[in-house]
Design a protein around this motif. Structure first.
Motif, PDB file in Angstrom:
ATOM      1  N   MET A   1     -96.554  -7.761  22.841  1.00  0.00           N
ATOM      2  CA  MET A   1     -96.838  -7.255  24.189  1.00  0.00           C
ATOM      3  C   MET A   1     -96.623  -8.376  25.201  1.00  0.00           C
ATOM      4  O   MET A   1     -97.247  -9.440  25.105  1.00  0.00           O
ATOM      5  N   ASN A   2     -95.724  -8.179  26.173  1.00  0.00           N
ATOM      6  CA  ASN A   2     -95.428  -9.223  27.132  1.00  0.00           C
ATOM      7  C   ASN A   2     -96.552  -9.353  28.154  1.00  0.00           C
ATOM      8  O   ASN A   2     -97.451  -8.520  28.231  1.00  0.00           O
ATOM      9  N   GLN A   3     -96.465 -10.424  28.943  1.00  0.00           N
ATOM     10  CA  GLN A   3     -97.526 -10.722  29.901  1.00  0.00           C
ATOM     11  C   GLN A   3     -97.669  -9.636  30.952  1.00  0.00           C
ATOM     12  O   GLN A   3     -98.782  -9.303  31.382  1.00  0.00           O
ATOM     13  N   ARG A   5     -97.145  -6.406  30.596  1.00  0.00           N
ATOM     14  CA  ARG A   5     -97.867  -5.274  30.017  1.00  0.00           C
ATOM     15  C   ARG A   5     -99.352  -5.594  29.869  1.00  0.00           C
ATOM     16  O   ARG A   5    -100.209  -4.732  30.111  1.00  0.00           O
ATOM     17  N   ILE A   6     -99.678  -6.838  29.462  1.00  0.00           N
ATOM     18  CA  ILE A   6    -101.079  -7.238  29.333  1.00  0.00           C
ATOM     19  C   ILE A   6    -101.786  -7.155  30.679  1.00  0.00           C
ATOM     20  O   ILE A   6    -102.908  -6.635  30.789  1.00  0.00           O
ATOM     21  N   ASN A   7    -101.133  -7.659  31.729  1.00  0.00           N
ATOM     22  CA  ASN A   7    -101.722  -7.607  33.069  1.00  0.00           C
ATOM     23  C   ASN A   7    -101.929  -6.157  33.517  1.00  0.00           C
ATOM     24  O   ASN A   7    -102.934  -5.830  34.163  1.00  0.00           O
ATOM     25  N   VAL A   9    -102.482  -3.542  31.541  1.00  0.00           N
ATOM     26  CA  VAL A   9    -103.606  -2.987  30.781  1.00  0.00           C
ATOM     27  C   VAL A   9    -104.930  -3.488  31.345  1.00  0.00           C
ATOM     28  O   VAL A   9    -105.881  -2.717  31.536  1.00  0.00           O
ATOM     29  N   LEU A  10    -104.999  -4.788  31.622  1.00  0.00           N
ATOM     30  CA  LEU A  10    -106.233  -5.359  32.170  1.00  0.00           C
ATOM     31  C   LEU A  10    -106.557  -4.755  33.532  1.00  0.00           C
ATOM     32  O   LEU A  10    -107.722  -4.480  33.848  1.00  0.00           O
TER      33      LEU A  10
END
Length: 254
Positions: A1-3, A5-7, A9-10
């Motif tokens: 999961m790239n950054q 996508r993580i951002n 989701v958060l």
């Protein structure tokens, strides 16, 4: 999961966490008594415990059956009528005044009549869900198909594509972004309507579960179906968003 996508989701989780924190704060600082507003820990604990309860799973299944059946019928009928109205002036002349008259009507007002005609079982609730979810899907399909560039249709006709194939090979794919947007709106409406219908009259389902808990003043049990229908809506909306991204992966806006 790239950054990225993580951002994303958060960022999506943050409002939920803040909501739960506010919920707990209202109780911790004495703004709401626990007899009326149970703490989130008690509600989520009861929800986790109920997943091992056959009656609770039966209620979830009953709600999902009505939800999927009503939403599925609305998608099929809405897309069919929307496409037909977009490509046929005769169909458009018939459908447009009906939509203008029927779309503003609150469909829940028809529920007593549906109960008398279709009974208290699945049929009346499925019909109500279909009626409410139909118009966003129909209108999105109609406007999406109507906005297809004419040069695409001319190019297909010049290539010798039969007129009926143009509908499915040109118009439908080009209108798909609008159709799927209407489906997401219809899905949210379906979740609300099926829950409301079960609250009014039902012998099972999440809405029935809430009413039964309210009658005995079991506040924790009242919040469990509310959280459950919210979770179901979130999961189903996420799945539809994934489907939209997959189907429209060649479109620049996805």
């Amino acid at each position: 999961m790239n950054q990225e996508r993580i951002n994303s989701v958060l960022l999506g989780i943050t409002p939920i966490v803040l909501f739960i924190a506010l919920w707990q704060s209202l109780i911790s600082f004495g703004f709401a008594p626990t007899s009326l507003l149970p703490p989130p820990g008690a509600v989520f604990g009861k929800l986790a415990k109920d997943f091992f309860n056959g009656d609770f799973l039966h209620d979830i299944a009953a709600t999902l059956i009505r939800l999927f059946a009503g939403f599925g019928i609305a998608v099929v009928v809405g897309v069919f009528i929307g496409l037909a109205a977009a490509v046929s002036p005769a169909v458009n002349a018939v459908v447009k005044p009906l939509v203008r008259v029927l779309a503003p009507i609150p469909k829940i007002a028809l529920y007593p009549a549906l109960l008398l005609i279709l009974g208290f079982d699945h049929a009346s609730k499925i019909t109500l869900v279909t009626a409410d979810a139909l118009f966003p899907i129909l209108l999105s399909t109609y406007y999406g198909a109507s906005m297809v560039e004419q040069k695409l249709i001319w190019s297909a006709m010049a290539a010798g594509t039969p007129r009926w194939q143009i509908l499915f090979k040109v118009v439908l794919p080009a209108a798909m972004p609008s159709i799927l947007t209407g489906c997401r709106i219809g899905l949210v409406i379906s979740c609300i309507v099926v829950f409301l219908a079960e609250m009014i009259t039902s012998t099972d389902g999440l809405g029935h579960m809430l009413v039964q808990a309210a009658r005995t003043f079991q506040t924790v049990d009242m919040f469990v179906p509310l959280i459950m229908i919210s979770m179901l809506g979130l999961i189903l909306n996420s799945l539809l968003h994934w489907l939209r991204s997959y189907l429209l992966r060649g479109f620049p806006e996805v």
